[in-house]
Design an enzyme around this catalytic site. Structure first.
Site, PDB file in Angstrom:
ATOM      1  CG  ASN A   9      -1.920   1.003   0.583  1.00  0.00           C
ATOM      2  OD1 ASN A   9      -1.211   2.923   0.680  1.00  0.00           O
ATOM      3  ND2 ASN A   9      -3.460   1.278   1.542  1.00  0.00           N
ATOM      4  CE1 TYR A 110      -6.833   0.494   1.531  1.00  0.00           C
ATOM      5  CE2 TYR A 110      -8.478   1.530  -0.588  1.00  0.00           C
ATOM      6  CZ  TYR A 110      -7.665   1.455   0.926  1.00  0.00           C
ATOM      7  OH  TYR A 110      -7.442   2.565   1.868  1.00  0.00           O
ATOM      8  CG  ASP A 154      -4.845  -1.990   3.259  1.00  0.00           C
ATOM      9  OD1 ASP A 154      -5.579  -2.734   4.400  1.00  0.00           O
ATOM     10  OD2 ASP A 154      -4.522  -1.097   3.236  1.00  0.00           O
ATOM     11  CG  HIS A 258      -0.177  -0.061   4.253  1.00  0.00           C
ATOM     12  ND1 HIS A 258      -1.320  -1.491   4.471  1.00  0.00           N
ATOM     13  CD2 HIS A 258      -1.023   1.180   4.150  1.00  0.00           C
ATOM     14  CE1 HIS A 258      -1.968  -0.760   5.278  1.00  0.00           C
ATOM     15  NE2 HIS A 258      -2.322   0.652   5.191  1.00  0.00           N
TER      16      HIS A 258
END
Length: 272
Positions: A9, A110, A154, A258
């Site tokens: 991410n 995501y 993510d 991240h």
DNA sequence: ATGACTGTCGTAGACAGA
């Protein structure tokens, strides 16, 4: 020859193009799956990434928010984008690559963060997160079960006790609530996915991939969460020979919050 | 002390992240 796949991410690919270059220089993954690219496709820094050797780009962006992209040295035989929850959000892209083990489909996700209050009745963002996970489950247990595949991204959920700095203190915090953990397990079961990170690092060990920007002593206090994941279907999971959370990247100047996670696969893709 | 932050859009401060 091996195939290395990373997920990261990036929290704005335009702001952090230099960090992507640094990561490529350090670890040189063959395939890099990015989330939170935060730009439309025509704003995507394609030229800079092609210079790094990522000649094959699969991009699904939108203005300001979300956005995913899969960068690759390996040619794609197919690219697929799926929209979830009818919101027009750019939160998924899948590519297929040819290997000596046959074609492998690589999903890049995501999942919505879910806002603050873990109650779908009062928080639309949390409801959206649960709906999104339900749609993933339904889709993955449909036509997606019989091919070799990898699912990264993510997922915004830290399922195990040692995926967060304090299981007890995070039980009512979005990303680690029992309802989310249960929903994530359903997604995982639906596609028969192996959690490759936990397959290589036992659940008795703490693993995080995200540390909040709000803690200036993030490394010392180490109040992280494992929100980013690499899953694989069983046959491909057997080929995963190494996993690394590249925590170094979290300490870079102007970092993403991240860290990238890298999987090394004993799979041949060159000169097939 | 789970916050002491950060990016986008657009030019102040709302919104989103998690």
């Amino acid at each position: 020859m091996t195939l290395t796949i990373a997920t990261w991410n990036i929290n704005s690919v335009r702001s952090r193009i230099k960090l992507v270059e640094q990561f490529e220089s350090d670890r040189a993954p063959d395939i890099l799956c990015l989330q939170e690219t935060k730009c439309m496709n025509d704003q995507f820094p394609s030229a800079a990434l092609k210079k790094l050797g990522y000649e094959h780009l699969a991009i699904n962006g939108q203005k300001s928010y979300h956005g995913v992209a899969t960068l690759s040295r390996v040619p794609f035989t197919d690219v697929e984008i799926r929209e979830f929850c009818n919101k027009g959000d750019a939160r998924h892209i899948a590519v297929t690559v040819d290997t000596d083990k046959g074609p492998i489909k690589i999903h890049n996700f995501y999942v919505p963060a879910g806002g603050d209050v873990p109650d779908p009745e009062v928080n639309d963002k949390f409801r959206h997160k649960l709906d999104f996970l339900n749609e993933m489950t339904e889709w993955l247990q449909g036509e997606e079960t019989n091919c070799n595949a990898i699912l990264v991204g993510d997922l915004n959920i830290a399922p195990h006790e040692n995926d967060v700095w304090s299981h007890k203190q995070l039980l009512k915090v979005v990303s680690h609530t029992p309802i989310e953990v249960e929903q994530l397990a359903k997604v995982q079961n639906a596609g028969n996915w192996v959690d490759s990170v936990r397959n290589h690092i036992p659940t008795s060990e703490r693993v995080y991939s995200w540390w909040s920007y709000r803690s200036p002593n993030w490394a010392k206090s180490d109040k992280g969460r494992r929100l980013d994941h690499i899953w694989a279907t069983p046959h491909i999971a057997d080929q995963v020979s190494a996993i690394e959370v590249y925590k170094t990247a979290r300490a870079w100047e102007k970092p993403s919050d991240h860290a990238p996670i890298i999987a090394k696969l004993d799979v041949e893709w060159r000169n097939l």
